[in-house]
Design a protein around this motif. Structure first.
Motif, PDB file in Angstrom:
ATOM      1  N   ALA A  62      20.971  -2.222  30.082  1.00 43.10           N
ATOM      2  CA  ALA A  62      20.484  -2.577  28.541  1.00 43.10           C
ATOM      3  C   ALA A  62      18.879  -3.526  28.951  1.00 43.10           C
ATOM      4  N   LYS A  63      19.020  -4.491  29.948  1.00 46.86           N
ATOM      5  CA  LYS A  63      18.083  -5.306  30.253  1.00 46.86           C
ATOM      6  C   LYS A  63      16.922  -4.539  30.929  1.00 46.86           C
ATOM      7  N   LEU A  64      17.413  -3.564  31.855  1.00 50.83           N
ATOM      8  CA  LEU A  64      16.329  -2.762  32.474  1.00 50.83           C
ATOM      9  C   LEU A  64      15.520  -1.850  31.750  1.00 50.83           C
ATOM     10  N   ILE A  65      16.217  -1.352  30.688  1.00 51.43           N
ATOM     11  CA  ILE A  65      15.558  -0.432  29.846  1.00 51.43           C
ATOM     12  C   ILE A  65      14.484  -1.204  29.105  1.00 51.43           C
ATOM     13  N   ARG A  66      14.829  -2.313  28.458  1.00 51.04           N
ATOM     14  CA  ARG A  66      13.747  -3.194  27.767  1.00 51.04           C
ATOM     15  C   ARG A  66      12.777  -3.452  28.606  1.00 51.04           C
ATOM     16  N   LEU A  67      12.919  -3.894  30.013  1.00 51.52           N
ATOM     17  CA  LEU A  67      11.825  -3.985  31.084  1.00 51.52           C
ATOM     18  C   LEU A  67      10.936  -2.919  31.180  1.00 51.52           C
ATOM     19  N   CYS A  68      11.563  -1.833  31.401  1.00 53.32           N
ATOM     20  CA  CYS A  68      10.895  -0.353  31.360  1.00 53.32           C
ATOM     21  C   CYS A  68       9.831  -0.314  30.281  1.00 53.32           C
ATOM     22  N   PHE A 126       4.687  11.690  14.107  1.00 54.78           N
ATOM     23  CA  PHE A 126       5.288  10.908  15.259  1.00 54.78           C
ATOM     24  C   PHE A 126       5.381   9.622  15.158  1.00 54.78           C
ATOM     25  N   VAL A 127       6.819   9.301  15.341  1.00 57.53           N
ATOM     26  CA  VAL A 127       6.965   8.040  15.209  1.00 57.53           C
ATOM     27  C   VAL A 127       7.290   7.118  16.506  1.00 57.53           C
ATOM     28  N   GLY A 128       6.177   6.380  16.650  1.00 61.01           N
ATOM     29  CA  GLY A 128       6.295   5.454  17.936  1.00 61.01           C
ATOM     30  C   GLY A 128       5.276   5.906  18.966  1.00 61.01           C
ATOM     31  N   SER A 129       4.084   6.205  18.392  1.00 61.43           N
ATOM     32  CA  SER A 129       3.051   6.912  19.023  1.00 61.43           C
ATOM     33  C   SER A 129       2.227   5.994  20.228  1.00 61.43           C
ATOM     34  N   GLY A 130       1.987   4.742  19.894  1.00 63.68           N
ATOM     35  CA  GLY A 130       1.795   3.886  21.037  1.00 63.68           C
ATOM     36  C   GLY A 130       0.113   3.998  21.286  1.00 63.68           C
ATOM     37  N   LYS A 191       9.248  12.828   3.230  1.00 64.79           N
ATOM     38  CA  LYS A 191       9.507  14.157   2.899  1.00 64.79           C
ATOM     39  C   LYS A 191       8.375  15.093   2.991  1.00 64.79           C
ATOM     40  N   GLU A 192       7.103  14.450   3.219  1.00 65.08           N
ATOM     41  CA  GLU A 192       5.971  15.379   3.516  1.00 65.08           C
ATOM     42  C   GLU A 192       5.916  16.263   4.779  1.00 65.08           C
ATOM     43  N   TYR A 193       7.007  15.902   5.535  1.00 61.90           N
ATOM     44  CA  TYR A 193       6.800  16.486   7.084  1.00 61.90           C
ATOM     45  C   TYR A 193       7.927  17.439   7.363  1.00 61.90           C
ATOM     46  N   ASN A 194       7.703  18.603   7.777  1.00 59.95           N
ATOM     47  CA  ASN A 194       8.474  19.530   8.335  1.00 59.95           C
ATOM     48  C   ASN A 194       9.073  19.374   9.527  1.00 59.95           C
ATOM     49  N   VAL A 195       8.563  18.563  10.200  1.00 57.60           N
ATOM     50  CA  VAL A 195       8.706  17.996  11.535  1.00 57.60           C
ATOM     51  C   VAL A 195       8.571  16.679  11.895  1.00 57.60           C
ATOM     52  N   VAL A 196       9.492  15.927  12.468  1.00 61.93           N
ATOM     53  CA  VAL A 196       9.300  14.402  12.779  1.00 61.93           C
ATOM     54  C   VAL A 196       9.641  14.454  14.148  1.00 61.93           C
ATOM     55  N   PHE A 197       8.745  13.996  15.015  1.00 64.42           N
ATOM     56  CA  PHE A 197       9.195  13.465  16.335  1.00 64.42           C
ATOM     57  C   PHE A 197       9.338  11.818  16.418  1.00 64.42           C
ATOM     58  N   LEU A 198      10.450  11.817  17.363  1.00 63.61           N
ATOM     59  CA  LEU A 198      11.099  10.089  17.561  1.00 63.61           C
ATOM     60  C   LEU A 198      10.935   9.859  18.946  1.00 63.61           C
ATOM     61  N   ALA A 199       9.942   8.958  19.396  1.00 67.51           N
ATOM     62  CA  ALA A 199       9.767   8.594  20.599  1.00 67.51           C
ATOM     63  C   ALA A 199      11.022   8.005  21.298  1.00 67.51           C
ATOM     64  N   ALA A 200      11.119   8.071  22.606  1.00 67.16           N
ATOM     65  CA  ALA A 200      12.190   7.755  23.179  1.00 67.16           C
ATOM     66  C   ALA A 200      12.494   5.949  23.055  1.00 67.16           C
ATOM     67  N   LEU A 201      11.410   5.272  23.106  1.00 65.75           N
ATOM     68  CA  LEU A 201      11.451   3.844  23.010  1.00 65.75           C
ATOM     69  C   LEU A 201      11.559   3.267  21.551  1.00 65.75           C
ATOM     70  N   VAL A 202      11.709   4.046  20.594  1.00 67.06           N
ATOM     71  CA  VAL A 202      11.909   3.587  19.084  1.00 67.06           C
ATOM     72  C   VAL A 202      13.405   3.265  19.089  1.00 67.06           C
ATOM     73  N   GLY A 203      13.725   2.353  19.009  1.00 69.65           N
ATOM     74  CA  GLY A 203      15.268   1.767  19.009  1.00 69.65           C
ATOM     75  C   GLY A 203      15.617   1.756  20.525  1.00 69.65           C
ATOM     76  N   TYR A 239      15.887   5.073  29.803  1.00 69.89           N
ATOM     77  CA  TYR A 239      15.498   5.347  28.457  1.00 69.89           C
ATOM     78  C   TYR A 239      16.893   5.094  27.779  1.00 69.89           C
ATOM     79  N   PRO A 240      16.865   5.021  26.465  1.00 66.51           N
ATOM     80  CA  PRO A 240      17.986   4.787  25.634  1.00 66.51           C
ATOM     81  C   PRO A 240      18.716   6.247  25.597  1.00 66.51           C
ATOM     82  N   VAL A 241      19.750   6.423  25.371  1.00 70.44           N
ATOM     83  CA  VAL A 241      20.733   7.690  25.231  1.00 70.44           C
ATOM     84  C   VAL A 241      20.811   7.709  23.779  1.00 70.44           C
ATOM     85  N   VAL A 242      20.640   9.090  23.295  1.00 69.94           N
ATOM     86  CA  VAL A 242      20.671   9.285  21.888  1.00 69.94           C
ATOM     87  C   VAL A 242      21.942  10.384  22.135  1.00 69.94           C
ATOM     88  N   ASP A 243      23.467   9.940  21.367  1.00 67.22           N
ATOM     89  CA  ASP A 243      24.457  11.006  21.672  1.00 67.22           C
ATOM     90  C   ASP A 243      24.390  12.086  20.607  1.00 67.22           C
TER      91      ASP A 243
END
Length: 311
Positions: A62-68, A126-130, A191-203, A239-243
């Motif tokens: 968990a600490k390493l992921i935040r440093l990454c 695209f959420v979390g574009s940076g 609701k305006e978007y048919n596709v939403v990307f969620l970046a790996a480091l959001v959350g 990176y965080p895991v999404v199950d």
């Protein structure tokens, strides 16, 4: 735990100890070497389930992921400023050291989308574009040449840097938009978007990630597609895991785990519809462009990885 897994865990913890002692994670020879070692170890072939590791190792992860995440943000800031210093920034985008990885991942994600979409979306989020929105730039340039990209980031300086990269381009400057806001504060707009990307480091942990996913499940349009980046095996040190079981309110369509230099897994899910029988995604003729354009010289990127079809 077998010898190989013990060796990987031990080396990762050793590198974490070195990284955690650094006072500055901005790009430098020392920082670059440590993260290169870390990525090399985490992408080695090994069936490792991080959920089975000791609590002490999980806390280190968990600490390493935040440093990454912090180091990745600083790396993107550095290269965004460097690339943005040129008169035509997009002509120099390949200066980013992981350009080829992003191109391959973007190609993969577009190919996966074509399996589950009825048409190329007129606009997506695209959420979390940076500060260096490579995925949006690559999708807009090579695969979705008529789509508008709405990039969301909480950091105004990141959005300013990102805008500088595309502002001089006559095409992308008209199709890429940047919103400085927390996605948790966006409701009806989703609701305006048919596709939403969620970046790996959001959350950055399961709790934060689940909160974002639940918000998207509540406010995305019924039948809309959510594309998430996750991690699998030893890549879960980075990176965080999404199950898939965390995707309440969505139907999981595909899960894709890389076996090459690409780090992120990809999950495609569809927001539940009130009447799902009426929702039938089909790809428009525009999407055939991927057949004729393959910047990777690998044929179809889908052939190189394993897809776990769950729908």
């Amino acid at each position: 735990m077998d010898t190989q897994k013990e060796m990987i865990v031990g080396k990762v913890c050793e590198i974490y100890d070195k990284i955690s002692r650094l006072g500055d994670l901005n790009p430098s020879k020392q920082v670059n070497n440590l993260f290169t070692q870390l990525v090399t170890i985490c992408t080695s072939p090994c069936q490792l389930d991080v959920t089975q590791l000791s609590q002490e190792v999980k806390e280190t992860i968990a600490k390493l992921i935040r440093l990454c995440g912090k180091a990745e943000g600083l790396l993107e800031n550095h290269y965004s400023a460097l690339i943005g210093s040129y008169e035509n920034p997009l002509n120099h985008i390949k200066l980013f050291p992981y350009y080829s990885n992003y191109l391959k991942l973007s190609h993969l994600e577009f190919t996966m989308l074509t399996t589950h979409c009825t048409q190329v979306p007129a606009q997506l989020a695209f959420v979390g574009s940076g500060p260096l929105p490579l995925t949006s730039i690559m999708l807009a340039t090579y695969f979705m040449r008529h789509t508008c990209f709405h990039n969301y980031d909480m950091d105004p300086s990141a959005n300013a840097k990102a805008y500088d990269l595309i502002s001089s381009d006559p095409d992308l400057s008209k199709r890429m938009f940047f919103h400085t806001t927390d996605i948790a504060d966006v409701s009806n707009g989703l609701k305006e978007y048919n596709v939403v990307f969620l970046a790996a480091l959001v959350g950055m942990d399961q709790k934060e990630k689940t909160e974002v996913i639940n918000h998207l499940a509540k406010h995305m349009a019924p039948g809309a597609i959510l594309l998430l980046r996750s991690a699998h095996g030893a890549r879960a040190f980075l990176y965080p895991v999404v199950d898939p079981s965390d995707l309440k309110g969505f139907e999981v369509l595909s899960v894709f785990h890389p076996t090459d230099e690409v780090i992120n897994s990809v999950i495609i899910a569809r927001k539940h519809s009130v009447n799902q029988g009426l929702y039938s995604p089909v790809l428009s003729s525009k999407c055939h462009e991927i057949e004729g354009f393959n910047p990777l010289n690998h044929g179809n990127g889908m052939d190189e990885l394993t897809v776990d079809e769950q729908a």
